[in-house]
Structures are given as structure tokens and as C-alpha cells.
Motif scaffolding. Structure first.
Motif, PDB file in Angstrom:
ATOM      1  N   ALA A  16       1.074  -1.508   0.082  1.00 36.42           N
ATOM      2  CA  ALA A  16       0.328   0.171  -0.170  1.00 36.42           C
ATOM      3  C   ALA A  16       0.730   1.317   0.069  1.00 36.42           C
ATOM      4  CB  ALA A  16      -0.927   0.129   0.902  1.00 36.42           C
ATOM      5  N   VAL A  17       2.079   0.991   0.533  1.00 33.54           N
ATOM      6  CA  VAL A  17       2.980   2.597   1.136  1.00 33.54           C
ATOM      7  C   VAL A  17       3.514   2.456  -0.633  1.00 33.54           C
ATOM      8  CG1 VAL A  17       5.324   3.063   1.883  1.00 33.54           C
ATOM      9  CG2 VAL A  17       4.032   2.240   2.772  1.00 33.54           C
ATOM     10  N   GLY A  18       3.982   1.596  -1.244  1.00 31.03           N
ATOM     11  CA  GLY A  18       4.703   1.212  -2.877  1.00 31.03           C
ATOM     12  C   GLY A  18       3.625   2.110  -3.620  1.00 31.03           C
ATOM     13  N   VAL A  19       2.022   1.325  -3.706  1.00 31.45           N
ATOM     14  CA  VAL A  19       0.982   2.431  -3.955  1.00 31.45           C
ATOM     15  C   VAL A  19       1.096   3.745  -4.161  1.00 31.45           C
ATOM     16  CG1 VAL A  19      -1.472   2.561  -4.789  1.00 31.45           C
ATOM     17  CG2 VAL A  19      -0.327  -0.076  -4.607  1.00 31.45           C
ATOM     18  N   LEU A  20       1.263   4.196  -2.849  1.00 33.10           N
ATOM     19  CA  LEU A  20       0.731   5.885  -2.510  1.00 33.10           C
ATOM     20  C   LEU A  20       1.805   6.355  -3.194  1.00 33.10           C
ATOM     21  CD1 LEU A  20      -0.152   5.998   1.743  1.00 33.10           C
ATOM     22  CD2 LEU A  20      -1.243   6.430  -0.491  1.00 33.10           C
ATOM     23  N   VAL A  21       2.820   5.771  -3.050  1.00 30.60           N
ATOM     24  CA  VAL A  21       4.780   6.932  -3.450  1.00 30.60           C
ATOM     25  C   VAL A  21       4.661   7.269  -4.791  1.00 30.60           C
ATOM     26  CG1 VAL A  21       6.888   6.499  -3.666  1.00 30.60           C
ATOM     27  CG2 VAL A  21       6.373   6.202  -1.377  1.00 30.60           C
ATOM     28  N   VAL A  22       3.898   5.450  -6.005  1.00 34.05           N
ATOM     29  CA  VAL A  22       3.736   5.448  -7.483  1.00 34.05           C
ATOM     30  C   VAL A  22       2.591   7.174  -7.566  1.00 34.05           C
ATOM     31  CG1 VAL A  22       2.117   4.884  -8.761  1.00 34.05           C
ATOM     32  CG2 VAL A  22       4.592   3.592  -7.932  1.00 34.05           C
ATOM     33  N   ILE A  23       1.545   7.389  -6.691  1.00 32.59           N
ATOM     34  CA  ILE A  23       0.819   8.428  -6.253  1.00 32.59           C
ATOM     35  C   ILE A  23       1.138   9.347  -6.256  1.00 32.59           C
ATOM     36  CG2 ILE A  23      -1.322   8.772  -5.334  1.00 32.59           C
ATOM     37  CD1 ILE A  23      -2.722   6.151  -5.468  1.00 32.59           C
ATOM     38  N   TRP A  24       1.760   9.542  -5.746  1.00 31.41           N
ATOM     39  CA  TRP A  24       2.626  10.586  -4.869  1.00 31.41           C
ATOM     40  C   TRP A  24       3.690  11.263  -6.301  1.00 31.41           C
ATOM     41  CZ3 TRP A  24       7.856  12.335  -5.227  1.00 31.41           C
ATOM     42  CH2 TRP A  24       8.243  13.264  -4.394  1.00 31.41           C
ATOM     43  N   ALA A  25       4.217   9.803  -6.853  1.00 34.41           N
ATOM     44  CA  ALA A  25       5.138  10.541  -8.139  1.00 34.41           C
ATOM     45  C   ALA A  25       3.907  11.149  -9.453  1.00 34.41           C
ATOM     46  CB  ALA A  25       5.304   9.049  -8.839  1.00 34.41           C
ATOM     47  N   GLY A  26       2.867  10.957  -9.861  1.00 28.86           N
ATOM     48  CA  GLY A  26       2.694  11.430 -10.642  1.00 28.86           C
ATOM     49  C   GLY A  26       1.916  12.495 -10.227  1.00 28.86           C
ATOM     50  N   LEU A  27       1.351  13.050  -8.484  1.00 28.09           N
ATOM     51  CA  LEU A  27       0.738  14.031  -8.183  1.00 28.09           C
ATOM     52  C   LEU A  27       1.988  14.808  -8.633  1.00 28.09           C
ATOM     53  CD1 LEU A  27      -0.897  13.136  -5.803  1.00 28.09           C
ATOM     54  CD2 LEU A  27      -2.135  13.986  -8.284  1.00 28.09           C
ATOM     55  N   LEU A  28       3.121  14.238  -8.852  1.00 34.50           N
ATOM     56  CA  LEU A  28       4.291  15.306  -8.859  1.00 34.50           C
ATOM     57  C   LEU A  28       5.000  15.686 -10.476  1.00 34.50           C
ATOM     58  CD1 LEU A  28       7.390  16.510  -7.793  1.00 34.50           C
ATOM     59  CD2 LEU A  28       8.413  14.719  -7.948  1.00 34.50           C
TER      60      LEU A  28
END
Length: 96
Positions: A44-56
Motif C-alpha cells: 500500500a505504501v508502494g502504491v501511495l508513493v507511485v500516486i505521489w510521483a504522479g502528482l509530482l
């Protein structure tokens, strides 16, 4: 940015400052995404970090086209983080 005549326009100093405030705030949100591994599984943390990168990526695009709108990106990131943590707690039993 371009004006109606098609000429390139540089954002104002205030606009550029607000854009960088938004980028820095988004980087600060990364801390919350990473430390949420204390209450959620690693996937779940990995998915969140991917979402964060997309938002970046969205923030960087906004930095070039509409600088003040980068202030919205960290707010969206916080809402996504809170929603994921709350949903995981409610439906999947994630606890600290």
C-alpha cells in the motif's frame, strides 16, 4: 504561458514563488506517505508513493503552465493519503 496574441509570458515573481511553495509542500507530504508504513502494508505504501510521483509530474507540468495551481497538488496528496489510510482502517483492518 501565452497571452491571447500567442506571445510567451513569464509568470510573475509571486506566481513563481507560490509555485515553488507548492512543490516544497508536496515534497513534505512524501514524508507522511513513507511513514505510513507504520499503519499499512508495504504494498500500500508502494502504491501511495507511485500516486505521489504522479502528482509530482502534475505539479511540474503546472509549474510550467499555471504556477499558482501547484499549491493545489499537496492538498490533493493529503486528501488521497487520508482517504487511503481511513479506508484501509475501516475495510482492511490496518492498525498501528
Amino acid at each position: 504561458m501565452r497571452d491571447p496574441s500567442g506571445q510567451a509570458v513569464r509568470p510573475s515573481l509571486v506566481g513563481r514563488f507560490l509555485a515553488w511553495v507548492g512543490i516544497v509542500a508536496h515534497v513534505v507530504v512524501l514524508f507522511f506517505y513513507v511513514v505510513s508504513g507504520l499503519v499499512m502494508p508495504a504494498w500500500a505504501v508502494g502504491v501511495l508513493v507511485v500516486i505521489w510521483a504522479g502528482l509530482l509530474a502534475v505539479a511540474i507540468a503546472l509549474l510550467r503552465t499555471r504556477p499558482p495551481w501547484t499549491l493545489v497538488v499537496p492538498l490533493v496528496a493529503v486528501v488521497v493519503w487520508f482517504a487511503v489510510v481511513s479506508a484501509g482502517d475501516a475495510w482492511l483492518g490496518w492498525t498501528a
